[in-house]
Design a protein around this motif. Sequence first.
Motif, PDB file in Angstrom:
ATOM      1  N   ILE A  87       9.440   4.095   3.849  1.00 19.60           N
ATOM      2  CA  ILE A  87       9.877   3.696   5.131  1.00 19.60           C
ATOM      3  C   ILE A  87       9.657   3.756   5.951  1.00 19.60           C
ATOM      4  O   ILE A  87      10.333   3.756   6.824  1.00 19.60           O
ATOM      5  N   ALA A 104       3.768  -3.302   4.333  1.00 16.53           N
ATOM      6  CA  ALA A 104       4.302  -2.865   4.084  1.00 16.53           C
ATOM      7  C   ALA A 104       5.719  -2.037   2.721  1.00 16.53           C
ATOM      8  O   ALA A 104       5.399  -1.314   2.141  1.00 16.53           O
ATOM      9  N   GLY A 108       5.552  -0.537  -0.667  1.00 13.36           N
ATOM     10  CA  GLY A 108       7.241   0.314  -1.306  1.00 13.36           C
ATOM     11  C   GLY A 108       7.850  -0.570  -2.392  1.00 13.36           C
ATOM     12  O   GLY A 108       8.038   0.004  -3.132  1.00 13.36           O
ATOM     13  N   ILE A 183       5.609   5.736   3.282  1.00 16.73           N
ATOM     14  CA  ILE A 183       4.691   4.862   3.910  1.00 16.73           C
ATOM     15  C   ILE A 183       4.732   4.824   5.529  1.00 16.73           C
ATOM     16  O   ILE A 183       5.682   4.430   5.840  1.00 16.73           O
ATOM     17  N   VAL A 209       0.726   6.997   2.519  1.00 15.82           N
ATOM     18  CA  VAL A 209       0.361   5.508   2.378  1.00 15.82           C
ATOM     19  C   VAL A 209       0.141   5.595   3.675  1.00 15.82           C
ATOM     20  O   VAL A 209       1.101   4.637   4.535  1.00 15.82           O
ATOM     21  N   VAL A 211      -0.405   1.847   7.102  1.00 17.69           N
ATOM     22  CA  VAL A 211      -0.915   0.992   6.566  1.00 17.69           C
ATOM     23  C   VAL A 211      -0.740   0.104   8.340  1.00 17.69           C
ATOM     24  O   VAL A 211      -0.332   1.052   9.364  1.00 17.69           O
TER      25      VAL A 211
END
Length: 299
Positions: A87, A104, A108, A183, A209, A211
């Motif tokens: 993250i 986010a 996760g 992320i 991913v 965000v």
Amino acid sequence: MSNPYIDSAFFSRLETQFLRLRNDLIGFFDGKHQMNRYGQTVEFADYREYMLGDDIRRIDWNLYSRFEKYYIRLFTDERQVAVNIYIDCSASMGRDLPQKGQYAVALGAGLGFLAVHSMDKVSFNLVHEKLADNSGGTIVGKSAFFREIRRLESIKFQGDCYLSEAVISSAKNSSCDGLTVIISDFLTDNDWKRAVDFLRYKGRQVLLVQVLAREEVSPGYIGRVNLIDSESLDSEDSRNMKMKIDSGHYKAYDEALKAIKENIRAYCASRRADFVSICSDTPIEKAIFRELMKIGILE
């Protein structure tokens, strides 16, 4: 501060889903991922005729009594794999837009829950600058998972983030099996492609991913504004800018954002990695169930 997206009802709704990983991963026994080979679980799959070198303990003597030929029992191979979640904890992910950071973290946490629900191992790596903090260690089981959630809810978003340095340095000794999720908003000049290349070289499945906050997808600024780079706010090299925003700037920004997404998507496709871009005002379950199902991560 608690995360408004994370509660018991959120995880209960995820219990109907499982992670669907590629069937050529290595892994360990005891997971719920059926691979494209026969293995040693207790779930029967098929028979085949005995060949020299086969384990004679798998011979089905009932079939021998009927056909006077040796057949062995085949079983599905189910594996436990490692899911590593990174993250981005830089300032741009939540310092001035707290909803974006909380979203986010919730994504996760949702992916981590799906991992332990699939009887896999999971680790959460919080990336600050060039380091990935994995003080929670490797998590197995839901009890350990819910203890780790408290750490995720206390993340402070600050400074910059160097994904490649953090991922590569922390993943050098990681297992080659399983899934790595990164992320981030990926709105950075810092190189993230080396991280993807390194992970794919190690044989891991990779999911990026992205965000973005609504203000980043479709900013509503007009007239004269002072643009502040949150990641350089506390440094001597502060990258701030005063300018007048008009329709031409909006169009250029929209085209630039589309180019960034397309660059990520194309690069991931060239490396057999997956990519999704999600706006933080999308309902969290919709993001997980629709977007991840669309790319085949969930089943």
